[in-house]
Design a protein around this motif. Structure first.
Motif, PDB file in Angstrom:
ATOM      1  N   UNK A  45       0.765   7.691  -7.399  1.00  0.00           N
ATOM      2  CA  UNK A  45      -0.682   7.932  -7.456  1.00  0.00           C
ATOM      3  C   UNK A  45      -1.452   6.682  -7.054  1.00  0.00           C
ATOM      4  N   UNK A  46      -1.017   5.526  -7.534  1.00  0.00           N
ATOM      5  CA  UNK A  46      -1.695   4.272  -7.205  1.00  0.00           C
ATOM      6  C   UNK A  46      -1.612   3.984  -5.709  1.00  0.00           C
ATOM      7  N   UNK A  47      -0.446   4.147  -5.115  1.00  0.00           N
ATOM      8  CA  UNK A  47      -0.291   3.891  -3.681  1.00  0.00           C
ATOM      9  C   UNK A  47      -1.120   4.893  -2.879  1.00  0.00           C
ATOM     10  N   UNK A  48      -1.189   6.137  -3.306  1.00  0.00           N
ATOM     11  CA  UNK A  48      -2.032   7.126  -2.643  1.00  0.00           C
ATOM     12  C   UNK A  48      -3.493   6.707  -2.631  1.00  0.00           C
ATOM     13  N   UNK A  49      -3.965   6.185  -3.740  1.00  0.00           N
ATOM     14  CA  UNK A  49      -5.355   5.708  -3.807  1.00  0.00           C
ATOM     15  C   UNK A  49      -5.566   4.484  -2.927  1.00  0.00           C
ATOM     16  N   UNK A  50      -4.586   3.601  -2.905  1.00  0.00           N
ATOM     17  CA  UNK A  50      -4.705   2.412  -2.063  1.00  0.00           C
ATOM     18  C   UNK A  50      -4.641   2.770  -0.581  1.00  0.00           C
ATOM     19  N   UNK A  51      -3.846   3.778  -0.216  1.00  0.00           N
ATOM     20  CA  UNK A  51      -3.816   4.245   1.179  1.00  0.00           C
ATOM     21  C   UNK A  51      -5.193   4.717   1.612  1.00  0.00           C
ATOM     22  N   UNK A  52      -5.865   5.436   0.742  1.00  0.00           N
ATOM     23  CA  UNK A  52      -7.219   5.898   1.035  1.00  0.00           C
ATOM     24  C   UNK A  52      -8.161   4.707   1.222  1.00  0.00           C
ATOM     25  N   UNK A  56     -11.375   1.523   4.744  1.00  0.00           N
ATOM     26  CA  UNK A  56     -12.481   0.560   4.803  1.00  0.00           C
ATOM     27  C   UNK A  56     -12.056  -0.860   4.484  1.00  0.00           C
ATOM     28  N   UNK A  57     -10.802  -1.059   4.121  1.00  0.00           N
ATOM     29  CA  UNK A  57     -10.303  -2.397   3.784  1.00  0.00           C
ATOM     30  C   UNK A  57      -9.046  -2.712   4.590  1.00  0.00           C
ATOM     31  N   UNK A  58      -9.180  -3.042   5.888  1.00  0.00           N
ATOM     32  CA  UNK A  58      -7.996  -3.337   6.695  1.00  0.00           C
ATOM     33  C   UNK A  58      -7.238  -4.572   6.209  1.00  0.00           C
ATOM     34  N   UNK A  59      -7.864  -5.400   5.379  1.00  0.00           N
ATOM     35  CA  UNK A  59      -7.184  -6.584   4.866  1.00  0.00           C
ATOM     36  C   UNK A  59      -6.040  -6.240   3.923  1.00  0.00           C
ATOM     37  N   UNK A  60      -6.013  -5.026   3.395  1.00  0.00           N
ATOM     38  CA  UNK A  60      -4.926  -4.632   2.495  1.00  0.00           C
ATOM     39  C   UNK A  60      -3.935  -3.690   3.172  1.00  0.00           C
ATOM     40  N   UNK A  61      -4.151  -3.361   4.432  1.00  0.00           N
ATOM     41  CA  UNK A  61      -3.325  -2.362   5.123  1.00  0.00           C
ATOM     42  C   UNK A  61      -1.852  -2.759   5.178  1.00  0.00           C
ATOM     43  N   UNK A  62      -1.554  -4.015   5.451  1.00  0.00           N
ATOM     44  CA  UNK A  62      -0.151  -4.431   5.552  1.00  0.00           C
ATOM     45  C   UNK A  62       0.561  -4.276   4.217  1.00  0.00           C
ATOM     46  N   UNK A  63      -0.061  -4.718   3.141  1.00  0.00           N
ATOM     47  CA  UNK A  63       0.580  -4.654   1.830  1.00  0.00           C
ATOM     48  C   UNK A  63       0.761  -3.202   1.393  1.00  0.00           C
ATOM     49  N   UNK A  65       1.032  -0.568   3.312  1.00  0.00           N
ATOM     50  CA  UNK A  65       2.086   0.014   4.144  1.00  0.00           C
ATOM     51  C   UNK A  65       3.459  -0.426   3.645  1.00  0.00           C
ATOM     52  N   UNK A  66       3.593  -1.684   3.277  1.00  0.00           N
ATOM     53  CA  UNK A  66       4.865  -2.181   2.755  1.00  0.00           C
ATOM     54  C   UNK A  66       5.234  -1.486   1.450  1.00  0.00           C
ATOM     55  N   UNK A  67       4.264  -1.336   0.554  1.00  0.00           N
ATOM     56  CA  UNK A  67       4.520  -0.700  -0.739  1.00  0.00           C
ATOM     57  C   UNK A  67       4.778   0.795  -0.606  1.00  0.00           C
ATOM     58  N   UNK A  68       4.189   1.428   0.393  1.00  0.00           N
ATOM     59  CA  UNK A  68       4.360   2.876   0.553  1.00  0.00           C
ATOM     60  C   UNK A  68       5.775   3.249   0.993  1.00  0.00           C
ATOM     61  N   UNK A  69       6.553   2.297   1.451  1.00  0.00           N
ATOM     62  CA  UNK A  69       7.931   2.565   1.858  1.00  0.00           C
ATOM     63  C   UNK A  69       8.842   2.850   0.658  1.00  0.00           C
ATOM     64  N   UNK A  77       9.496  -4.398  -9.491  1.00  0.00           N
ATOM     65  CA  UNK A  77       8.876  -5.381  -8.584  1.00  0.00           C
ATOM     66  C   UNK A  77       7.838  -4.732  -7.671  1.00  0.00           C
ATOM     67  N   UNK A  78       8.055  -3.476  -7.290  1.00  0.00           N
ATOM     68  CA  UNK A  78       7.091  -2.765  -6.448  1.00  0.00           C
ATOM     69  C   UNK A  78       5.800  -2.524  -7.223  1.00  0.00           C
ATOM     70  N   UNK A  79       5.934  -2.106  -8.489  1.00  0.00           N
ATOM     71  CA  UNK A  79       4.751  -1.867  -9.316  1.00  0.00           C
ATOM     72  C   UNK A  79       3.995  -3.176  -9.565  1.00  0.00           C
ATOM     73  N   UNK A  80       4.704  -4.256  -9.783  1.00  0.00           N
ATOM     74  CA  UNK A  80       4.061  -5.558  -9.976  1.00  0.00           C
ATOM     75  C   UNK A  80       3.297  -5.977  -8.723  1.00  0.00           C
ATOM     76  N   UNK A  81       3.868  -5.748  -7.546  1.00  0.00           N
ATOM     77  CA  UNK A  81       3.185  -6.069  -6.294  1.00  0.00           C
ATOM     78  C   UNK A  81       1.947  -5.189  -6.110  1.00  0.00           C
ATOM     79  N   UNK A  82       2.034  -3.909  -6.502  1.00  0.00           N
ATOM     80  CA  UNK A  82       0.881  -3.008  -6.415  1.00  0.00           C
ATOM     81  C   UNK A  82      -0.223  -3.451  -7.372  1.00  0.00           C
TER      82      UNK A  82
END
Length: 151
Positions: A45-52, A56-63, A65-69, A77-82
């Motif tokens: 759910x958190x990654x889905x919200x961050x994808x949305x 408007x925030x291309x500065x977070x797109x790389x992170x 995308x990495x977490x969505x994998x 560790x994935x949850x901590x990074x999110x």
């Protein structure tokens, strides 16, 4: 996951942090205890919200995308990074894309690649940024196989 009182942070991800899959950890022994989350739904759910939010925030797109994998089998560790990413978004809540008032019909696209950067698949990570006039309208990293070139 109560972050209302959490301190903000200036960077979206730790520098040179490499997140790995459960399968990778099974083949490469590690000294850390990075367990799989018992209930992945909160991470998903958190990654889905961050994808949305990347619209408007291309500065977070790389992170993001990495977490969505790691949506199907996220680890601690994935949850901590999110959570770190959420704290970064909290750092500058007004950041985002602003469209310029001047009219310029020029479309510019910038591209960069980090060859073989994905530790799990050894695929390349390619990022791009699209400008319409002087306004950025889209930016996103995405994986491409190492054998393909940038088009």
């Amino acid at each position: 996951m109560r972050l209302a009182g959490a301190k903000s942070i200036a960077t979206p991800m730790e520098q040179n942090q490499k997140l790995t899959t459960v399968g990778f950890d099974q083949h490469v022994p590690s000294t850390s205890e990075d367990l799989t989350l018992a209930d992945p739904s909160s991470y998903q759910q958190l990654i889905g919200r961050l994808l949305y939010l990347t619209t408007t925030r291309p500065d977070i797109a790389f992170v993001v995308q990495s977490l969505s994998q790691f949506m199907y089998s996220p680890k601690k560790s994935h949850m901590e990074a999110a959570m770190r990413l959420v704290r970064y978004v909290k750092h500058e809540p007004g950041s985002g894309i602003l469209m310029s008032a001047t009219v310029d019909n020029l479309l510019k696209v910038y591209c960069d690649a980090d060859w073989g950067a994905c530790i799990n698949s050894r695929r390349s990570i390619t990022g791009y940024l699209v400008h319409y006039g002087s306004s950025p309208i889209y930016g996103s990293p995405r994986n491409k196989p190492q054998s393909q070139g940038v088009q």
